[in-house]
Design a protein around this motif. Structure first.
Motif, PDB file in Angstrom:
ATOM      1  N   ILE A 137       0.837  -1.197   0.000  1.00 29.59           N
ATOM      2  CA  ILE A 137       0.000   0.000   0.000  1.00 29.59           C
ATOM      3  C   ILE A 137       0.874   1.249   0.000  1.00 29.59           C
ATOM      4  O   ILE A 137       1.793   1.374   0.820  1.00 29.59           O
ATOM      5  N   ASP A 138       0.602   2.145  -0.915  1.00 27.32           N
ATOM      6  CA  ASP A 138       1.218   3.467  -0.918  1.00 27.32           C
ATOM      7  C   ASP A 138       0.233   4.439  -0.284  1.00 27.32           C
ATOM      8  O   ASP A 138      -0.817   4.741  -0.866  1.00 27.32           O
ATOM      9  N   ALA A 139       0.554   4.928   0.893  1.00 35.11           N
ATOM     10  CA  ALA A 139      -0.328   5.840   1.618  1.00 35.11           C
ATOM     11  C   ALA A 139       0.122   7.277   1.376  1.00 35.11           C
ATOM     12  O   ALA A 139       1.212   7.665   1.782  1.00 35.11           O
ATOM     13  N   VAL A 140      -0.708   8.041   0.694  1.00 36.83           N
ATOM     14  CA  VAL A 140      -0.390   9.438   0.398  1.00 36.83           C
ATOM     15  C   VAL A 140      -0.823  10.300   1.580  1.00 36.83           C
ATOM     16  O   VAL A 140      -1.977  10.270   2.007  1.00 36.83           O
ATOM     17  N   MET A 141       0.118  11.056   2.106  1.00 36.41           N
ATOM     18  CA  MET A 141      -0.136  11.895   3.270  1.00 36.41           C
ATOM     19  C   MET A 141      -0.441  13.329   2.826  1.00 36.41           C
ATOM     20  O   MET A 141       0.324  13.931   2.064  1.00 36.41           O
ATOM     21  N   THR A 142      -1.551  13.857   3.299  1.00 37.62           N
ATOM     22  CA  THR A 142      -2.007  15.192   2.910  1.00 37.62           C
ATOM     23  C   THR A 142      -1.817  16.164   4.064  1.00 37.62           C
ATOM     24  O   THR A 142      -2.196  15.864   5.210  1.00 37.62           O
ATOM     25  N   ARG A 143      -1.255  17.319   3.775  1.00 36.75           N
ATOM     26  CA  ARG A 143      -1.067  18.321   4.828  1.00 36.75           C
ATOM     27  C   ARG A 143      -2.415  18.827   5.336  1.00 36.75           C
ATOM     28  O   ARG A 143      -3.308  19.135   4.547  1.00 36.75           O
ATOM     29  N   ILE A 144      -2.531  18.919   6.646  1.00 37.73           N
ATOM     30  CA  ILE A 144      -3.731  19.496   7.253  1.00 37.73           C
ATOM     31  C   ILE A 144      -3.442  20.891   7.796  1.00 37.73           C
ATOM     32  O   ILE A 144      -4.294  21.487   8.462  1.00 37.73           O
ATOM     33  N   VAL A 145      -2.258  21.410   7.522  1.00 37.29           N
ATOM     34  CA  VAL A 145      -1.878  22.738   8.018  1.00 37.29           C
ATOM     35  C   VAL A 145      -1.497  23.643   6.858  1.00 37.29           C
ATOM     36  O   VAL A 145      -1.089  23.190   5.790  1.00 37.29           O
ATOM     37  N   GLY A 146      -1.650  24.931   7.092  1.00 39.28           N
ATOM     38  CA  GLY A 146      -1.090  25.945   6.212  1.00 39.28           C
ATOM     39  C   GLY A 146       0.082  26.595   6.919  1.00 39.28           C
ATOM     40  O   GLY A 146       0.115  26.669   8.159  1.00 39.28           O
ATOM     41  N   GLN A 147       1.056  27.056   6.152  1.00 37.42           N
ATOM     42  CA  GLN A 147       2.243  27.682   6.743  1.00 37.42           C
ATOM     43  C   GLN A 147       2.107  29.202   6.691  1.00 37.42           C
ATOM     44  O   GLN A 147       1.768  29.763   5.657  1.00 37.42           O
ATOM     45  N   PHE A 148       2.370  29.848   7.828  1.00 33.89           N
ATOM     46  CA  PHE A 148       2.439  31.310   7.883  1.00 33.89           C
ATOM     47  C   PHE A 148       3.896  31.696   8.081  1.00 33.89           C
ATOM     48  O   PHE A 148       4.477  31.458   9.138  1.00 33.89           O
ATOM     49  N   ASP A 212     -10.901  23.156   7.261  1.00 33.51           N
ATOM     50  CA  ASP A 212     -10.918  21.860   6.587  1.00 33.51           C
ATOM     51  C   ASP A 212      -9.936  21.899   5.422  1.00 33.51           C
ATOM     52  O   ASP A 212      -9.159  22.842   5.279  1.00 33.51           O
ATOM     53  N   LEU A 213      -9.967  20.864   4.579  1.00 32.09           N
ATOM     54  CA  LEU A 213      -8.988  20.730   3.496  1.00 32.09           C
ATOM     55  C   LEU A 213      -9.437  21.363   2.185  1.00 32.09           C
ATOM     56  O   LEU A 213      -8.697  21.325   1.209  1.00 32.09           O
ATOM     57  N   THR A 214     -10.622  21.942   2.145  1.00 28.00           N
ATOM     58  CA  THR A 214     -11.227  22.260   0.858  1.00 28.00           C
ATOM     59  C   THR A 214     -10.916  23.643   0.310  1.00 28.00           C
ATOM     60  O   THR A 214     -10.907  23.845  -0.900  1.00 28.00           O
ATOM     61  N   GLN A 215     -10.659  24.615   1.167  1.00 30.71           N
ATOM     62  CA  GLN A 215     -10.539  25.985   0.673  1.00 30.71           C
ATOM     63  C   GLN A 215      -9.711  26.836   1.629  1.00 30.71           C
ATOM     64  O   GLN A 215      -9.266  26.370   2.670  1.00 30.71           O
ATOM     65  N   ALA A 216      -9.523  28.096   1.219  1.00 26.49           N
ATOM     66  CA  ALA A 216      -8.779  29.038   2.056  1.00 26.49           C
ATOM     67  C   ALA A 216      -9.715  29.682   3.072  1.00 26.49           C
ATOM     68  O   ALA A 216     -10.891  29.943   2.783  1.00 26.49           O
ATOM     69  N   TYR A 217      -9.175  29.926   4.262  1.00 26.02           N
ATOM     70  CA  TYR A 217      -9.907  30.613   5.320  1.00 26.02           C
ATOM     71  C   TYR A 217      -9.067  31.793   5.797  1.00 26.02           C
ATOM     72  O   TYR A 217      -7.850  31.826   5.604  1.00 26.02           O
ATOM     73  N   THR A 218      -9.719  32.775   6.402  1.00 23.84           N
ATOM     74  CA  THR A 218      -8.995  33.951   6.868  1.00 23.84           C
ATOM     75  C   THR A 218      -8.991  33.997   8.391  1.00 23.84           C
ATOM     76  O   THR A 218      -9.982  33.630   9.042  1.00 23.84           O
TER      77      THR A 218
END
Length: 278
Positions: A137-148, A212-218
């Motif tokens: 299994i190749d498990a793709v890891m998705t970032r749950i954070v944004g960098q400031f 969440d992972l879907t869009q940008a938030y402010t």
């Protein structure tokens, strides 16, 4: 399920490598899982590895009311890959989180909690599989954070020991069932200024879990440069900072622009016309 736990424990003791010479029971199967961060859209040639970004990997294999957990650190020779023996008559949900905290994350009631609720570079992966059909299994890891990324382009005064950030209404935990931030609170993050560039400027980076992972938030972010005694040297508010999972947001400019000033007030005496004798 006890048999699965024993096989999993044995696999961990030998460095997560199953022995090909061992004859397994009919209901057991070796499973090999490789964890890798997702590529950025523009990335075509280079393939990043988990150790490029994270120092800890926590994995849970959930089947019914039983859970097998595996924890790795970047000092492990096999960091980013797991081999273990599971029951091939079962279907498992695998949940994994990679991060840069000092210890292991925990999973309880579908909520991933990081040590001390500290938010670092963090990635999550989920896979549902059966060892009867999926053994590699190749498990793709998705970032749950944004960098400031906060770039201070002018010279940071010598008496500044840290940069404090206040972020209103942001999460510190992750709900694997909804793929969204939880434990939404106001965060206080303090980053020590341990180094400066040759010209005296500095860059400070923090991570924020968006909704969440879907869009940008402010988010509204208050930044304060302080001495070791918590005396504020300079501070500023940045409103509506755009943060999105997997994206880097950079604010760059002169930060130390306030100059101490003092004012004194004087008043002149009366001026006089010539005296008129009447």
């Amino acid at each position: 399920m006890k048999k699965i736990l024993l096989f999993a424990a044995a696999a961990m003791l030998v460095g997560c490598v199953t022995d090909p010479n061992v004859i397994l029971p009919d209901d057991q199967e070796d499973v090999n899982i490789f964890f890798a961060p997702a590529k950025a859209p523009a990335q075509t040639e280079t393939t990043p590895t988990l150790s490029d970004f994270c120092t800890h990997l926590d994995v849970w294999f959930i089947e019914g009311g039983e859970t097998i957990d595996v924890h790795q650190s970047s000092t492990d020779a096999n960091f980013g890959s797991i081999s273990l023996t599971l029951n091939k008559t079962k279907t498992y949900q695998m949940v994994a989180v990679a991060h840069k905290c000092a210890g292991n994350a925990t999973l309880s009631n579908n909520i991933i909690t990081f040590p001390d609720d500290k938010v670092t570079q963090s990635m999550v992966g989920k896979v549902t599989f059966s060892p009867a059909t999926d053994t590699d299994i190749d498990a793709v890891m998705t970032r749950i954070v944004g960098q400031f990324r906060f770039d201070i382009t002018d010279e940071v005064p010598d008496n500044v020991a840290k940069i404090d950030f206040s972020i209103a209404q942001t999460g510190t935990r992750w709900n694997i069932s909804t793929d969204a931030a939880t434990n939404v609170i106001g965060r206080e993050v303090s980053v020590a200024v341990t180094s400066r560039k040759p010209d005296g400027s500095a860059t400070v980076i923090i991570y924020i879990i968006p909704d969440d992972l879907t869009q940008a938030y402010t988010y509204d972010i208050h930044v304060a440069a302080k001495t070791s005694a918590d005396v504020i040297v300079e501070e500023r508010d940045f409103d509506d900072v755009q943060i999105r999972s997997g994206y880097k947001t950079t604010y760059s400019g002169q930060f130390f622009v306030t100059t101490p000033m003092s004012f004194g007030f004087t008043v002149s005496d009366w001026s006089e016309y010539d005296v008129v004798t009447y």
